[in-house]
Scaffold this active site. Structure first.
Site, PDB file in Angstrom:
ATOM      1  N   ASP A 222      42.993  36.294  41.896  1.00 27.57           N
ATOM      2  CA  ASP A 222      41.608  36.558  42.292  1.00 27.57           C
ATOM      3  C   ASP A 222      41.395  36.541  43.790  1.00 27.57           C
ATOM      4  OD1 ASP A 222      40.012  37.018  40.057  1.00 27.57           O
ATOM      5  OD2 ASP A 222      40.061  34.894  39.502  1.00 27.57           O
ATOM      6  N   CYS A 223      42.326  35.936  44.506  1.00 26.28           N
ATOM      7  CA  CYS A 223      42.138  35.762  45.946  1.00 26.28           C
ATOM      8  C   CYS A 223      42.848  36.818  46.779  1.00 26.28           C
ATOM      9  CB  CYS A 223      42.600  34.370  46.372  1.00 26.28           C
ATOM     10  SG  CYS A 223      41.612  33.074  45.636  1.00 26.28           S
TER      11      CYS A 223
END
Lengths: 809, 809
Positions: free
Chosen positions: A483-484
């Site tokens: 997600d990052c």
């Protein structure tokens, strides 16, 4: 340094020092009603939804940490103490917190009085039951003043900690007999209330926090307890609480027990009142009657233990590694079930007011519990699949209460659809229930758009095929599993989200992780198609898989490892060309699991590079070198300090991908070495560094660039649990459910001589002995069923019964 | 019972018992940088926006309440104490907290050491300055170990209390010399950092909360302070703090002083670093140099005091009521300025993470500060008006940072537009600046839609005319001033908002309060039109006003009082026909102020009914009888327990409307009686009941149906401050700014013999003596300027200078 020990016989972790380096917690409840409980009785309870239906108030970020919970104060002469040590923190003569499966017990002693406090939520019961036994171990008569304590949350946990201008005026309670009822907002739109009851006559009560604690006192020294007398206060607004006061006399040697219940009740809209402004309590009375004696409580406790035994017995290991045995047999399975219940909602790192269920999280979590609760796994699959779009994309999250997709966040996380293939095939392999593929499942929660679950898998597969970038690799969208890593965001404003800001879809940035994932689950899709007679589908799909393999080999290989991605500008991410972030774990894991370029030795080279560049004494870091400055084109990953979280932390979720890769290469010693490094039971002795629970996986361990490498964070709710369970049982121990039976394909450390597994699979029970006399890592020489040798490594499906399996490597 | 006293000479409230019944707070700062500070030094600081740019962490709902702030720990042998009593709560030999105008001073003494801690934010300075003086009052040498303490908030206050899975990994600091820098997220998208500095060489420091406090200790007993030695810890994630350690030796009689600065710095994007990963601190150095000695600090403190003197000197009263004098001259004006700065964002009842600026709030607040800061009032008016729509409607709230309307909430609160007429006419009357009417002001923040401010007033007026219901009364929309009377909502789900759910606009429900408001500000609009030569506009408007008056008289009169509304079904609200909520305060106030039906005696009857049915010893309740059950067609008002908030609480904001009504009837004794009941200085002696600050208005006092009538809540940020100031100065004392001068029209208690007011108005200063030898309430007999009698009660505008005004009633 240890703060406790494993009691394997009782399936408990026993904490014998209350001052753990972080609150070490447990979960109570299995369905709808839940409690979080720490080793000092801190925590809170909720019904179904930790945000919208919170029963008791809890303050994260508190000082001292973990203040607030279900507390019992014992006032014995001038000494005030708690069975769980906190909040008074009076030094105890004996302290033990026993976290078990769905229950926690506190055994403590002070000044000749011993206390045994058992906390659990009975099966199918909407309340926490506390059985408190007090015994006089001295030779004098003891007069004890007992005060219970719970603080009500005004139901909506987020509103409760912010909307004071309203909330300090709304609190309402009722007291009847020995029961305190919390009924804030019951008179208006709520049809639910809570109660806290005692099964004995009480000598007083308090329901107003300020009256009980005092305006300037703390939980550690409530005014009422110090004074030794309750005030019979009735809360009107401010902060409603519940406290019973009981005077107890114990003869030498005498034991008395008390049952307290903290519970939730819903009434029908038309049946809310017994008279004007007085709650209809008939359901509450029944609930109290259910557990009005210790005998009834203990019967329910036995039921709970049997329930857990049955769940865990599906897979039981006996190896020469006691730490491994307890993880596989008890704690890892247990954590998988907690993760099933909670998703990512409520832990001591997740505040319970945040996000819904993740599409990818839920699909992955399923591989950790499908063998325990296959019927619930099926329900979960159908819920998840219904939030998919017709083109195969899907909402990234959905709300567990409504089961609707989260519109605010939307879709475009391009790995998401592929995980559905993992969950569905895992489910069918465990159960043999191919019928699930014919279930009609809505798209976008719209019944009119329902198609078969198989069709959902089909569009999942083709969502990747239809979203390829300039290098014929999968477009990453907002982000893939990481997600990052936000290749399409470019955020300059600190109040913006890295996932929802900017050019979310993007038409350049490509992910090698999704490429590997696609090949792995593409192959699964092909296998499934062949299994159900859809050979044409299989063939077409295989063409796309082959193309992807070629694309990875030609555009995704950096020489010594797989690239991680191409960024928005078409530049390589995770290449030796880069100064920071030269190599990432995710693509090494997935492309190796996909065995892309096996003929050219790519997987082996890639894993050797992992060993060389990412391995540390505490696990495999996510990337290396860590980012030391913000790279706007990479997004959140570069915002973390080096060595933490996705920026070169040991992100435990993805370590198993490498371990599986190692087992595919047959390197059992290396796989086992990696496995042990993040396995909590193996970290018990460095608890002062590891900080979090030694019986539970945490999401992240500080990496080599961090201030304190080895320091753990974010325990309990992490996909790590499922992936490690899947890895140890299926790839190291090698007990693999398959469509037509149980496959035995271990990859173990060469110094293991033997191990045994009892595996319940479909209706049969297999007692599997695996012998490794020659010190091999992988490959079996013979397999016999009830003494009869068979060819290959697949135990076919058997009818109900016990079967003896002997395997020689 | 009192917990302190007013020191009028120093313009301070002096708290001499630290255990106040609730934290009694003060505000530091006047522009951009602010601090909330309680009587025990609790509270927090922020830059501009309490939600998005919070410097220090604060926990509402804490136990003990108000824990966390800027703390100094003094360790003198084995005694640990704090100048502000908390958090150690060590009993002090002397304790005084002096809340002054923009500063707070703590004077305390323990074991022969006295401490004088002055906290303030200098004018135009982005930091809190703490001047700490320690003196040895004993005859022995004293060795003191001093530890400072502040805990950093990770900037976004809402995220800071929820997003632990990220936040516990992001914290970063730097330490250089005697300064601790907080730089979390500075390496990525933030271009701002904070620092906490000391002006002397330090003997140690801590920046990691767990290191300083200990995992299981509290703010009351930090491990480092107990051990008497700091750890020089550097925070890496978890909870960054700032603590200095200073060893001090004081000879008998010796005094030493220390300056600490807690400040905020922004750097240019391209000038963030002095070297890799090291903050460019040049601006911070300058800020430290500005206040590196007590002399510099005291000079800035004097400036601050002069600033406040100048603001307050615009209106100074000398009456025989010392309590009234101190409210009018100091505290009520002060509260109006704080409300100007804060709107409703941050208090000990407003968590600082909620809503933006309210359209109606801001317009009303303006009448409390326009005489102090007319230039800022103008700016505020133009900001507000720009969030109006072309049809006269407006966003109900807007964001102070962006000044854009809040789309999520939208408009349709049908009283909103009329308040703009109040604010603009008040501004012009104060300043004579008719030019503001020609300012081009956008609609919906769209410059292309800009029209004159006068046009905004025009569409404000016609928004009511164009939104009439079946009885030709104003449609209420989502709600009028009473946000909790939700006649178009009908919510059954406890997670829904009462304002934004359901049929928000409605085409049936009508508001008598808006009707009265329309007549009052319609007349103001007509008066303004006539003033600026728009006679035709005035005439047309008057026709609509007359129609409205007729509609109220025929459809809005219940016999003994004005109705409150018609509900969605066309049923009467606030009628004798109703069982509960027979009469409401708002329509009595506004229809009386509008003098509707004066010929028929309606205002007088209505106010007599208020006296009979709504008056209590603690103020006038909002409605009567209170609602005892939920009425879905009334909404939130019926959700509160009886006697609280809008359900028959004493909602202080609207009491002045009745008081003004009474003054219009000439009933000065009654007006004064109502005024005193809610005036905080008159409640000082019942502080144990009133609970909140005796120097500040609170929003709500529990009504007669409540558990504890007279208990106050929600102090500081309330329209009450402005309305009471407006009422006392303009309607009781009767000093009314008007377009062409200062009108003198007092309505006072009959037993007042005289009072004096010094009023600065435009460029002149008027020394006004009002004599009431005959014991009248209203009506003046003569008015002279510098000894020369004039006709009428209007003092024309004079050039700069001092003028003596003598008034005889």
């Amino acid at each position: 340094m240890q703060y406790g020990f494993f009691d394997d016989t009782n399936r408990e972790y026993v904490i014998n020092s209350p001052k753990t380096p972080f609150p070490w917690i447990n979960y109570l409840g299995n369905k709808d009603f839940f409690g979080l409980i720490s080793n000092t009785a801190g925590g809170y309870t909720f019904y179904k939804d930790a945000k919208f239906r919170r029963l008791t108030r809890y303050r994260y970020n508190n000082v001292p940490i973990d203040t607030g919970g279900r507390y019992y104060y014992l006032k014995d002469e001038e000494t005030i103490w708690n069975p769980g040590f906190k909040p008074s923190q009076t030094k105890l003569d004996h302290y033990e917190c026993r976290h078990g499966l769905g229950y926690t017990r506190f055994l403590s002693q002070k000044n000749g009085v011993s206390s045994n406090l058992l906390c659990f939520i009975p099966l199918d019961y909407m309340g926490e039951v506390h059985l408190l036994k007090l015994q006089n171990d001295s030779n004098k008569i003891k007069k004890i003043k007992l005060f219970s304590f719970a603080e009500w949350c005004l139901w909506n946990a987020e509103d409760d900690m912010a909307n004071f201008q309203r909330n300090l005026s709304t609190g309402e309670v009722e007291v009847e007999g020995s029961t305190i009822y919390h009924k804030t907002e019951y008179k208006e739109r709520r049809n639910h209330f809570a109660f806290f009851s005692a099964n004995v006559k009480i000598d007083g009560f308090d329901t107003d926090r300020e009256s009980f604690i005092g305006m300037h006192n703390g939980f550690n020294n409530p005014e009422v307890v110090e004074n030794g007398n309750s005030k019979n206060s009735i809360a009107h607004g401010w902060s409603p609480i519940a406290s019973h006061y009981i005077e107890i006399e114990l003869q030498p040697g005498e034991e008395k027990d008390f049952v307290f219940i903290l519970a939730y009740v819903e009434n029908e809209k038309d049946d809310k009142w017994s008279s004007k402004a007085v709650i209809n309590k008939s359901k509450a009375y029944k609930m109290m009657e259910q557990f009005d004696s210790s005998k009834k409580v203990l019967a329910a406790f036995e039921e709970l233990q049997n329930y857990w035994s049955k769940l865990l017995d599906t897979f039981q290991l006996e190896s020469n590694e006691p730490k491994l045995n307890r993880m596989v047999n008890i704690w890892n399975q247990y954590q998988c079930m907690v993760t099933f219940n909670m998703s990512r909602s409520a832990s001591f790192f997740e505040s319970g007011i945040g996000r819904g269920m993740g599409f990818r999280d839920s699909n992955q979590d399923l591989i950790g519990f499908v063998h325990q609760v296959p019927e619930l796994a099926k329900e979960r699959i159908l819920d998840i699949a219904a939030t998919q779009f017709e083109d195969g994309g899907c909402y990234h999250q959905y709300q567990p209460l409504t089961k609707m997709g989260n519109h605010a966040l939307g879709g475009d996380f391009n790995d998401d659809p592929l995980w559905l293939i993992l969950s569905v095939t895992s489910y069918i392999k465990e159960t043999g229930d191919f019928g699930i593929l014919d279930e009609q499942v809505p798209f976008d929660n719209d019944e009119s758009k329902a198609k078969s679950l198989f069709h959902h898998l089909h569009v999942s597969f083709y969502h990747v095929v239809n979203n390829l970038g300039p290098n014929q690799l999968p477009l990453i969208g907002r982000a893939d599993w990481n997600d990052c890593l936000n290749l399409n965001c470019f955020s300059e404003n600190p109040n913006e989200s890295f996932q929802t800001t900017g050019n979310k879809k993007g038409n350049t940035a490509e992910s090698l992780m999704i490429a590997g994932l696609f090949v792995v689950y593409g192959k699964e899709y092909v296998k499934l198609c062949n299994q159900i007679g859809k050979g044409e589908d299989a063939k077409t799909a295989q063409i796309h898989i082959d193309k992807m393999i070629e694309a990875v080999k030609s555009k995704g290989w950096d020489g010594e490892w797989y690239l991680r991605a191409y960024d928005y500008f078409g530049n390589k991410v995770g290449s030796n060309e880069n100064e920071e972030g030269k190599i990432f774990i995710e693509s090494q894991g997935w492309c190796t699991m996909a065995e892309i370029g096996a003929d050219e030795g790519m997987p082996e080279k890639a894993l050797n590079s992992v060993k060389k560049m990412l391995d540390t004494p505490y696990g495999i870091v996510l990337n290396n070198p860590a980012f030391t400055e913000y790279r706007i084109e990479y997004g959140e990953i570069s915002t973390y300090p080096a060595g933490y979280k996705e920026n070169a932390g040991i992100f435990c979720h993805n370590n198993p991908w490498i371990i599986i890769g190692e087992t595919l290469l047959g390197r059992g010693d290396q796989a086992w070495d990696y496995f042990k490094k993040i396995c909590p039971a193996y970290l018990e002795e460095i608890s002062e560094l590891h900080k979090v629970e030694p019986y539970i996986y945490c999401q992240m361990i500080a990496g080599k660039d961090a201030h304190k490498p080895g320091e753990g964070k974010n325990s309990w709710l992490t996909g790590t649990a499922a992936w490690n369970y899947y890895t140890i049982t299926q790839y190291i121990l090698g007990i693999q459910p398959d469509y037509n039976g149980l496959r035995i394909d271990p990859c173990i450390p060469s110094n293991w001589k033997e191990f045994k597994v009892i595996r319940k699979f479909r209706n049969a029970t297999y007692n599997i002995n695996i012998y490794n006399p020659n010190g091999n890592c992988k490959g079996i020489n013979s397999l016999s069923i009830n003494g009869i040798e068979i060819t290959g490594n697949l135990i076919p499906v058997h009818p109900e019964g016990n079967y003896q399996i002997d395997v020689h490597m």
